[in-house]
Structures are given as C-alpha cells and as structure tokens.
Scaffold this motif. Sequence first.
Motif, PDB file in Angstrom:
ATOM      1  N   LEU A 147     -26.965  42.508  -9.594  1.00 17.79           N
ATOM      2  CA  LEU A 147     -27.880  42.730  -8.475  1.00 17.79           C
ATOM      3  C   LEU A 147     -27.103  42.786  -7.167  1.00 17.79           C
ATOM      4  O   LEU A 147     -27.339  43.672  -6.335  1.00 17.79           O
ATOM      5  N   THR A 148     -26.171  41.871  -6.987  1.00 15.51           N
ATOM      6  CA  THR A 148     -25.344  41.854  -5.779  1.00 15.51           C
ATOM      7  C   THR A 148     -24.588  43.173  -5.625  1.00 15.51           C
ATOM      8  O   THR A 148     -24.513  43.737  -4.531  1.00 15.51           O
ATOM      9  N   HIS A 149     -24.053  43.672  -6.720  1.00 18.76           N
ATOM     10  CA  HIS A 149     -23.331  44.955  -6.702  1.00 18.76           C
ATOM     11  C   HIS A 149     -24.260  46.087  -6.250  1.00 18.76           C
ATOM     12  O   HIS A 149     -23.890  46.904  -5.396  1.00 18.76           O
ATOM     13  N   HIS A 150     -25.463  46.146  -6.808  1.00 17.94           N
ATOM     14  CA  HIS A 150     -26.410  47.200  -6.441  1.00 17.94           C
ATOM     15  C   HIS A 150     -26.853  47.085  -4.990  1.00 17.94           C
ATOM     16  O   HIS A 150     -26.964  48.097  -4.282  1.00 17.94           O
ATOM     17  N   SER A 194     -35.589  37.487  -5.314  1.00 17.32           N
ATOM     18  CA  SER A 194     -36.991  37.706  -5.686  1.00 17.32           C
ATOM     19  C   SER A 194     -37.262  39.061  -6.336  1.00 17.32           C
ATOM     20  O   SER A 194     -38.416  39.420  -6.525  1.00 17.32           O
ATOM     21  N   PHE A 195     -36.243  39.798  -6.714  1.00 15.30           N
ATOM     22  CA  PHE A 195     -36.481  41.140  -7.246  1.00 15.30           C
ATOM     23  C   PHE A 195     -36.999  41.137  -8.675  1.00 15.30           C
ATOM     24  O   PHE A 195     -37.679  42.060  -9.084  1.00 15.30           O
ATOM     25  N   GLY A 196     -36.680  40.132  -9.456  1.00 13.86           N
ATOM     26  CA  GLY A 196     -37.202  40.034 -10.809  1.00 13.86           C
ATOM     27  C   GLY A 196     -36.730  41.126 -11.753  1.00 13.86           C
ATOM     28  O   GLY A 196     -37.441  41.483 -12.684  1.00 13.86           O
ATOM     29  N   LEU A 197     -35.569  41.672 -11.507  1.00 17.27           N
ATOM     30  CA  LEU A 197     -35.039  42.715 -12.384  1.00 17.27           C
ATOM     31  C   LEU A 197     -34.296  42.088 -13.555  1.00 17.27           C
ATOM     32  O   LEU A 197     -33.723  41.006 -13.419  1.00 17.27           O
ATOM     33  N   PRO A 198     -34.269  42.745 -14.700  1.00 19.01           N
ATOM     34  CA  PRO A 198     -33.593  42.200 -15.878  1.00 19.01           C
ATOM     35  C   PRO A 198     -32.086  42.432 -15.835  1.00 19.01           C
ATOM     36  O   PRO A 198     -31.501  43.019 -16.749  1.00 19.01           O
ATOM     37  N   ILE A 199     -31.456  41.993 -14.747  1.00 17.55           N
ATOM     38  CA  ILE A 199     -30.009  42.128 -14.577  1.00 17.55           C
ATOM     39  C   ILE A 199     -29.457  40.809 -14.057  1.00 17.55           C
ATOM     40  O   ILE A 199     -30.198  39.991 -13.508  1.00 17.55           O
ATOM     41  N   SER A 200     -28.161  40.607 -14.223  1.00 18.74           N
ATOM     42  CA  SER A 200     -27.537  39.373 -13.751  1.00 18.74           C
ATOM     43  C   SER A 200     -27.462  39.369 -12.226  1.00 18.74           C
ATOM     44  O   SER A 200     -27.567  40.421 -11.575  1.00 18.74           O
ATOM     45  N   ASN A 201     -27.261  38.189 -11.652  1.00 20.61           N
ATOM     46  CA  ASN A 201     -27.138  38.070 -10.195  1.00 20.61           C
ATOM     47  C   ASN A 201     -25.957  38.876  -9.666  1.00 20.61           C
ATOM     48  O   ASN A 201     -26.046  39.485  -8.602  1.00 20.61           O
ATOM     49  N   SER A 202     -24.846  38.881 -10.405  1.00 22.76           N
ATOM     50  CA  SER A 202     -23.672  39.623  -9.943  1.00 22.76           C
ATOM     51  C   SER A 202     -23.944  41.132  -9.954  1.00 22.76           C
ATOM     52  O   SER A 202     -23.499  41.858  -9.060  1.00 22.76           O
TER      53      SER A 202
END
Length: 111
Positions: A53-56, A43-51
């Motif tokens: 986001l997972t890393h962050h 639900s973060f809605g950031l302009p990045i891929s899921n992978s």
Amino acid sequence: MKYPNHPTQDRIALSTLLAALGDPTRLAIVKQLDHLGEQSCGSFGLPISNSTLTHHLKALREAGAIMTRIQGTKRFVSLRRDDLEMRFPGLLLAILNAPRKVRVPQTANNL
C-alpha cells in the motif's frame, strides 16, 4: 519527521500520471478517495500488505494524483482533484467514469 514531496501543479506529467493510474490497485485507491474523500493511510481496506500500500501511495503521490497530509503520527491522503482538473481538464472525470472492462468486438480475425 520526513514530509513527503508533491509535484507542483505545473510539474504533473501526463505520462507519469497515466502510468500510475494504469495499475488496478492504484486506480481503486483513487476511486475510493473520489467516493469517500480524505482517508487515513490505514483505512483503505485493500487486500494488500502495508508495504505494498505504501508503494502504491508513493507512486500516486509522486505522479501528482494524491496529496499526503501529516497530522501527528497519522498520514491522511486526498485526491488532488482541483490540481488535476486545472492541469488536464476533464481527464480525471473520464478516468473515474471509464467502464471497468473494455469489450473487444468479435471479428473473424480474432476468433
């Protein structure tokens, strides 16, 4: 299901925490959690891929900034506000309230 590891409050290292929060995307995640509270990972809605986001999220979790809670097949993320305040009083508030950009005064040396 593998449960994520979280450092205990006394194992949160200042250098690791600051390094994690030094990334603009991670800082945006922390600010969103501060503003909205617990969020599902999707639900973060950031302009990045899921992978990415997972890393962050992993970097923030391992640094002790966030807590990941698993409920069924979903993962929920929350800010470890109380743990961070106990470990480093005032630090989280200072980071969250810091100005977005630091302006460097113009001098004859840096013109």
